[in-house]
Write an enzyme that holds these catalytic residues in place. Structure first.
Site, PDB file in Angstrom:
ATOM      1  N   LYS A 116       2.339  -1.363   2.807  1.00 49.29           N
ATOM      2  CA  LYS A 116       2.369  -0.724   1.490  1.00 49.29           C
ATOM      3  C   LYS A 116       1.829  -1.634   0.398  1.00 49.29           C
ATOM      4  O   LYS A 116       2.237  -1.560  -0.742  1.00 49.29           O
ATOM      5  CB  LYS A 116       3.785  -0.270   1.118  1.00 49.29           C
ATOM      6  N   CYS A 117       0.934  -2.544   0.788  1.00 55.34           N
ATOM      7  CA  CYS A 117       0.319  -3.431  -0.178  1.00 55.34           C
ATOM      8  C   CYS A 117      -1.037  -2.847  -0.531  1.00 55.34           C
ATOM      9  O   CYS A 117      -1.791  -2.461   0.341  1.00 55.34           O
ATOM     10  CB  CYS A 117       0.156  -4.822   0.450  1.00 55.34           C
TER      11      CYS A 117
END
Lengths: 148, 118
Positions: A146-147
């Site tokens: 989720k970066c």
């Protein structure tokens, strides 16, 4: 995620043309993230596989040369402070089996080094494109989930 | 900031549900919610040691439970009855985890503002 990160404009690696030229001399394969051709990196005579994000596939294959290579790609002049963070995220992964995203990295850095290094300003000064994203790449870890 | 209790019910490798609940926990903790984690039912299997030497090694996401201390998650309760029912009452729990009676679990749930069952 922090405000700084939201304001940041995405900047694809492909714009860094001088570095690409330099890397071609090092028999670097295409680092263009849109490219579907094979993703490998040649460091110290060894061919290392990369994942689809351009991160090292097997963290056991990491050596300091890999960090130097990625640093060049990402326009980072490595200093002792950078190496400290790189070593730290590698230890973090070995202990917790996960790549730290920004908040986690800040908290973990604060716990180990104190507030003067455990804050996002310090980390963004070292890794302007995103400390978690860049430090984990240099350290040979997978991209944090989720970066951006 | 809220007091949130998260009830874990999933075994470790059930289509990634346990990993997703771990992501949820870390995400909530990262924004400074005050969490209590309760492992009950088959979720106690998440606490078993994992064979990482097998030919198709699974990711030992359980190592990330070590992050709970970093996030100051103080209440990690493991349902004692669930352990006993599975013959695991002698299982050594990760640091910071404690076996809890039904009454302790009920008290934890009663003090939470939100309860999430994963």
């Amino acid at each position: 995620m922090g405000d700084i990160e939201r304001q940041r404009q995405p900047k694809p690696f492909v714009v860094v043309k001088p570095q690409l030229t330099a890397l071609n001399e090092l028999k670097e394969n295409s680092m263009n993230e849109n490219s579907t051709t094979e993703h490998t990196l040649i460091v110290g005579g060894r061919t290392l596989a990369l994942d689809k994000h351009g991160y090292l596939l097997d963290l056991a294959e990491w050596e300091p040369g890999v960090a130097e290579h990625f640093a060049q790609l990402e326009n980072i002049q490595l200093s002792d402070a950078h190496w400290e963070v790189i070593r730290f995220v590698r230890e973090f992964y070995q202990e917790f089996n996960t790549s730290p995203a920004v908040r986690m990295l800040v908290k973990a850095m604060a716990a180990k080094f104190g507030p003067e290094k455990g804050n996002s300003k310090y980390l963004f000064m070292l890794f302007p494109e995103g400390p978690a994203k860049q430090a984990t790449r240099l350290a040979g870890l997978p991209k944090p989930a989720k970066c951006l | 900031m809220q007091r949130i209790a998260i009830i874990q019910t999933q075994p470790p490798f059930n289509q990634g549900k346990a990993r997703e609940s771990l992501d949820l926990i870390l995400a909530l903790a990262a924004v400074d919610h005050q969490l209590s984690i309760i492992f009950t039912g088959d979720a106690v299997y998440q606490l078993l040691p994992l064979n990482t030497q097998s030919s198709q090694p699974l990711k030992a996401f359980q190592k990330s439970f070590g992050l709970f201390a970093l996030y100051e998650i103080e209440h990690c309760l493991v349902c004692a009855a669930s352990l006993t029912a599975r013959g695991l009452s002698g299982l050594s729990l990760p640091e910071g985890f404690t076996a809890a009676s039904q009454a302790e679990i009920k008290a934890t749930l009663a003090s939470a503002q939100q309860i999430i069952r994963c």
